[in-house]
Structure formats: structure tokens, C-alpha cells
Motif scaffolding. Structure first.
Motif, PDB file in Angstrom:
ATOM      1  N   THR A 164       0.844  -1.185   0.000  1.00  0.00           N
ATOM      2  CA  THR A 164       0.000   0.000   0.000  1.00  0.00           C
ATOM      3  C   THR A 164       0.882   1.238   0.000  1.00  0.00           C
ATOM      4  OG1 THR A 164      -1.723  -1.186   1.212  1.00  0.00           O
ATOM      5  CG2 THR A 164      -1.828   1.205   1.228  1.00  0.00           C
ATOM      6  N   MET A 165       0.639   2.117  -0.971  1.00  0.00           N
ATOM      7  CA  MET A 165       1.503   3.289  -1.141  1.00  0.00           C
ATOM      8  C   MET A 165       0.690   4.453  -1.682  1.00  0.00           C
ATOM      9  SD  MET A 165       3.508   2.249  -4.655  1.00  0.00           S
ATOM     10  CE  MET A 165       4.105   0.727  -3.940  1.00  0.00           C
ATOM     11  N   ASP A 166       1.312   5.631  -1.626  1.00  0.00           N
ATOM     12  CA  ASP A 166       0.732   6.820  -2.247  1.00  0.00           C
ATOM     13  C   ASP A 166       1.047   6.752  -3.738  1.00  0.00           C
ATOM     14  OD1 ASP A 166      -0.254   9.264  -2.945  1.00  0.00           O
ATOM     15  OD2 ASP A 166       1.309  10.432  -1.928  1.00  0.00           O
ATOM     16  N   ILE A 167      -0.004   6.652  -4.556  1.00  0.00           N
ATOM     17  CA  ILE A 167       0.229   6.433  -5.983  1.00  0.00           C
ATOM     18  C   ILE A 167       0.365   7.733  -6.769  1.00  0.00           C
ATOM     19  CG2 ILE A 167      -0.987   4.232  -5.891  1.00  0.00           C
ATOM     20  CD1 ILE A 167      -3.371   5.617  -7.225  1.00  0.00           C
ATOM     21  N   VAL A 168       0.134   8.894  -6.148  1.00  0.00           N
ATOM     22  CA  VAL A 168       0.213  10.147  -6.898  1.00  0.00           C
ATOM     23  C   VAL A 168       1.634  10.408  -7.398  1.00  0.00           C
ATOM     24  CG1 VAL A 168      -0.108  12.650  -6.789  1.00  0.00           C
ATOM     25  CG2 VAL A 168      -1.784  11.121  -5.721  1.00  0.00           C
ATOM     26  N   PRO A 169       2.680  10.339  -6.553  1.00  0.00           N
ATOM     27  CA  PRO A 169       4.038  10.533  -7.083  1.00  0.00           C
ATOM     28  C   PRO A 169       4.399   9.499  -8.151  1.00  0.00           C
ATOM     29  CG  PRO A 169       4.035  10.663  -4.689  1.00  0.00           C
ATOM     30  CD  PRO A 169       2.690  10.146  -5.094  1.00  0.00           C
ATOM     31  N   LEU A 170       3.923   8.280  -7.976  1.00  0.00           N
ATOM     32  CA  LEU A 170       4.217   7.232  -8.952  1.00  0.00           C
ATOM     33  C   LEU A 170       3.602   7.577 -10.309  1.00  0.00           C
ATOM     34  CD1 LEU A 170       5.243   4.413  -9.674  1.00  0.00           C
ATOM     35  CD2 LEU A 170       3.142   3.471  -8.718  1.00  0.00           C
ATOM     36  N   LEU A 171       2.357   8.055 -10.308  1.00  0.00           N
ATOM     37  CA  LEU A 171       1.717   8.436 -11.567  1.00  0.00           C
ATOM     38  C   LEU A 171       2.411   9.634 -12.202  1.00  0.00           C
ATOM     39  CD1 LEU A 171      -2.057   8.038 -10.576  1.00  0.00           C
ATOM     40  CD2 LEU A 171      -0.618   6.421 -11.808  1.00  0.00           C
ATOM     41  N   ARG A 172       2.833  10.583 -11.382  1.00  0.00           N
ATOM     42  CA  ARG A 172       3.500  11.768 -11.919  1.00  0.00           C
ATOM     43  C   ARG A 172       4.833  11.383 -12.579  1.00  0.00           C
ATOM     44  NH1 ARG A 172       3.231  14.461  -7.674  1.00  0.00           N
ATOM     45  NH2 ARG A 172       1.386  15.707  -8.180  1.00  0.00           N
ATOM     46  N   ASP A 173       5.606  10.524 -11.906  1.00  0.00           N
ATOM     47  CA  ASP A 173       6.893  10.114 -12.491  1.00  0.00           C
ATOM     48  C   ASP A 173       6.685   9.306 -13.765  1.00  0.00           C
ATOM     49  OD1 ASP A 173       8.102  11.358 -10.375  1.00  0.00           O
ATOM     50  OD2 ASP A 173       8.402   9.508  -9.207  1.00  0.00           O
TER      51      ASP A 173
END
Length: 475
Positions: A327-336
């Protein structure tokens, strides 16, 4: 790739029905025999009891006959006469007749049996059936003669059959109802026992239905009926064979793609060197430049296809272990993941917008493969969509996240939505396209999302002006 559940086919009766049906027939035949036997036994018992009472009653009346010079007399008091004829449920009657059947005492309407039966009743009372004032009756006759006079009389007692019928019905019910209740209880217990015995098989079926399509673990054998163990063992053997076959297929695809990367890279380098050599010798570029450009595009497409094949093979095996999900914060992942595609879109005069909240959006994901999903969806939007591409991410009520990738392009015909995620499908006459696509990007996206425990759906016109992919991720 998750296949749709097969259509359920019923090829024969259930085990429960196959076991209960012959028992039901046997019990039905037994119940019918019990009903017939109860009817015969009740009728015989009721008749014997009441017939014996009639014989005792007519014998008692015969004992009251006295002889005098005036002839035979029936010495009964009024109270005794009322006691003989009174009955709450049945109509009774008695009479004393001479040898010709003429009434000497009692009720003159009492039916008189034939002379032959009266003649046979001197030794013991005889029974007969007749009608008394329109009702069927049972009667007894007892004949006796004077020890001094040459005369004889017959004493007759009759009664209706109401009490007999009631007794017969009560006896029948007392036999049939317990048999019916016991049979019903027995079948309920047998059905419960069969259901309980088959419950382990239903548990196995439920476990199979809940499993992922890539879960090839052996089915459990504990608590499985002994008769079903060979079947479960054969299924486990089949699962092992299928898993081995799929692993070999994946390994072949991965190995073949890996082995092709080196010669394809060499072709690209040779094409670039050839272009440099031709330019150095000042050859006419109009003759060779288009050919080399076509060669470079073909090698680029082949390199991308090989990369996608490797991604597909790796995703099928790498994401099969739940421990790799977190479980993680997916916003930075989507941005990268979207950043390289944003640069590409700007070069093409298009735009990619990311709409995300200012707070973390937590979901169960894999840092590498979720980025691959977003990359493939954005690549698809840039190849086939319009000038505007939007990526939206939001948290779901109850946990999880929703990621939406949409464009304002022409979309696809609604009847082709189901084919979007099929390998190598790129629309009608894909063989004539030259868009650089491989036909594996959406397949990889769906495979990865399903491995992460989520889902992905596509919408097009008229529900949406363009093409929209909606990804749901679990918490």
C-alpha cells in the motif's frame, strides 16, 4: 488474462438426488403396503371386536328366553330393553322370531336372516349383513328350541356400523401417520447426512471459483470424502501439468524476446553506420534516405515489440506473489510515470494534464508495474487519441483509488470495446497501419491491474466523447 466463467452445464442428476430417488421409491412402496396392511388389519380387528360383542349380546338375550304353556317369552325388564337398544353412536335393534320369521318380541322391523342361516345358528351365534331402515347393519342370530315343546325361536340383534368405521379409521391413522412421520424424518436425516457428506466437495468448488486464474496450487484433500480423493488428485495433477506448460510458454516468450534484442540492436547500429557512410561518400540521399528511415522505423517497432513481450512475460510471473504488492501513495508514482510522455506530447503539439488531490491517495500497487500500466495507457492515447489527454486520480470511499486516463479522440466502435485488451488487436486492418504500436500495451495494462487485485474498464462513444480507461485499485 482472466477468462470468463464457462457456461454451467448439467449433464446428469446430482449425487444427492441419485441416492435419495431409489430410497424414495422404496419408501413409497413400503408406505403403500403399510396403508393396505393397516386398512386390512383395522378392518379385521374392528370387525372381530364388534362381532364378538354382538355374539355375546345375542347369547345374553337368548338366555332370557323362557318357555311356558303360552309359548316362548323374552323375559326383559324395561330398563334392560332400553339398555340393549340405546347407543349414542349406532342404531341398535333386537327381535325374537319364530321358525317362519314372524316377530314374537322386540322390533318388528329388524331384518331377519334366511331360514338356512337361522337353522345353522342353533349351535352358536351366526353373523350376517343386512339393512335396517335404510342403513347397513351387522347382525347376529342365535336359535334355540324348547326342551319340552316342539317349537324353536331365533333371537336377532343388529347394529349400524358407525363405530366400526370410526375405529377402523383411528387404527389406520395410528399406523399410517407414525410411518409417514418416521419416513419423513428418516429422509430429512438422510438428506442432511448426504449434504453434510458432500459439503467438502462444495468447499473445494467454492475455493476454485474464488481463485485467481493464475493460482495453480493443489486443491486441499483434508475432509474430502474418500471416494472423491482420486478425482481431486487427478485435478491436482492436471493443475500441475497446466502450470508447467504455462511456465514453459512464458519462459520461451521471455527467452525468445531476450535473444532477439541483441540482433535487433545490431541492425539499428548497422543502419545508423550505413547512413553515416553513405553521407560521407556524398551519395544521393534521395535514393537511400527513405529506405534507411523505413529500416530505422522497423527496427524501432521491433525493439518496442520485444520490450513489450518481455514486460508481458515478466508481469505474469512477477506479480503472482502478493508479497510484492504494498500500500503506497500512488500520486508521485503516476507523476513520475507520466513525465516522459508529457515531454513527448509537447513535442507533438499536444498536452497531458494530471489532476490529483493535494493529499496522498493510498492504494495497493507495485511501484514498477503500475507505472508500466500508466505508461501504456498514455502511449495508446497519444497514438490514437486527440490533442487533449487527461489523467485523474482520486481516493475511493471505503479505501482504494481510481485512476482515469481519457482522451478526446475518435474512440472506437462500441462493439469493439471487448477486443481492446486482446493481444495484438489494434482495430480493423491493423496490418495496414504504420503507427508503431505493438498491440500488447493494453493487454499488459489489464494483466498488471488484475494481478494487483484491481480492475480496468473502457468507455467510448456515446457514453464518453473519446476513449476513457478507468482503473480501480484495492486498499
Amino acid at each position: 488474462m482472466t477468462l470468463p466463467p464457462p457456461e454451467r452445464q448439467v449433464t446428469g442428476p446430482s449425487v444427492r438426488r441419485a441416492l435419495l430417488r431409489p430410497l424414495l421409491w422404496s419408501w413409497g412402496v413400503g408406505l403403500l403396503a403399510a396403508v393396505i396392511g393397516a386398512y386390512w388389519l383395522a378392518r379385521s380387528s374392528a370387525n372381530q371386536a364388534f362381532d364378538r360383542g354382538l355374539q355375546d349380546e345375542v347369547s345374553a338375550l337368548a338366555a332370557k328366553v323362557t318357555w311356558s304353556d303360552r309359548g316362548p317369552l323374552l323375559d326383559l325388564s324395561r330398563q334392560a330393553m332400553e339398555l340393549v337398544t340405546w347407543d349414542r353412536d349406532d342404531r341398535n335393534g333386537f327381535a325374537m322370531v319364530d321358525i317362519e320369521g314372524n316377530a314374537l318380541a322386540g322390533d318388528a322391523h329388524v331384518p331377519v336372516p334366511g331360514a338356512k342361516l337361522r337353522q345353522a345358528s342353533f349351535a352358536q351365534p351366526r353373523l350376517f349383513d343386512a339393512e335396517f331402515e335404510g342403513e347397513p347393519v351387522r347382525g347376529a342370530v342365535f336359535s334355540l328350541s324348547s326342551p319340552m315343546l316342539d317349537r324353536s325361536v331365533s333371537v336377532i340383534v343388529v347394529e349400524t356400523k358407525n363405530k366400526r368405521v370410526v375405529l377402523m379409521r383411528d387404527l389406520q391413522l395410528s399406523i399410517v401417520l407414525p410411518a409417514l412421520a418416521l419416513g419423513s424424518l428418516t429422509f430429512a436425516m438422510i438428506g442432511w447426512g448426504i449434504r453434510r457428506g458432500l459439503q467438502p466437495l462444495r468447499d473445494v468448488a467454492t475455493e476454485v471459483a474464488l481463485r485467481d486464474s493464475q493460482d495453480w496450487r493443489p486443491l486441499p484433500l483434508h475432509d474430502v470424502p474418500r471416494e472423491a480423493v482420486p478425482l481431486i488428485e487427478r485435478i491436482n495433477s492436471l493443475l500441475a501439468d497446466v502450470e508447467q506448460s504455462i511456465q514453459l510458454q512464458r519462459r520461451f516468450v521471455a527467452d525468445a524476446a531476450h535473444q532477439l534484442r541483441t540482433p535487433v540492436a545490431g541492425i539499428r547500429v548497422l543502419a545508423q553506420n550505413l547512413a553515416q557512410e553513405l553521407a560521407a561518400h556524398r551519395q544521393d540521399e534521395s535514393a537511400w534516405r527513405p529506405l534507411l528511415a523505413q529500416l530505422e522505423r522497423s527496427t524501432d517497432r521491433m525493439s518496442r515489440l520485444i520490450g513489450q513481450l518481455l514486460s508481458l512475460a515478466r508481469s505474469e510471473s512477477a506479480l503472482s506473489i502478493d508479497a510484492e504488492h504494498e500500500t503506497m501513495d500512488i500520486v508521485p508514482l503516476l507523476r513520475d510515470s507520466a513525465e516522459p510522455l508529457v515531454v513527448r506530447a509537447l513535442r507533438e503539439g499536444r498536452s497531458i494534464a494530471l489532476e490529483a488531490p493535494n493529499m496522498p491517495v493510498m492504494a495497493r500497487a507495485h511501484p514498477l508495474w503500475l507505472g508500466e500500466v500508466v505508461n501504456n495507457l498514455l502511449d495508446n492515447a497519444l497514438r490514437y487519441g486527440g490533442p487533449q489527454v487527461t489523467v485523474r486520480v482520486a481516493a475511493l470511499e471505503g479505501g482504494g483509488a481510481e485512476v482515469v486516463v481519457e482522451d478526446d479522440g475518435p474512440g472506437v466502435p462500441p462493439e469493439q470495446l471487448a477486443q481492446l485488451f486482446e493481444p495484438f488487436w489494434r482495430g480493423e486492418r491493423a496490418d495496414l497501419r504504420n503507427d508503431g504500436g505493438t498491440g500488447l500495451g493494453l493487454t499488459i495494462a489489464r494483466e498488471v491491474v488484475q494481478r494487483l487485485g484491481g480492475g480496468i474498464v473502457a468507455d467510448t462513444r456515446p457514453q464518453f466523447q473519446g476513449l476513457r480507461f478507468t482503473i480501480t485499485l484495492a486498499a
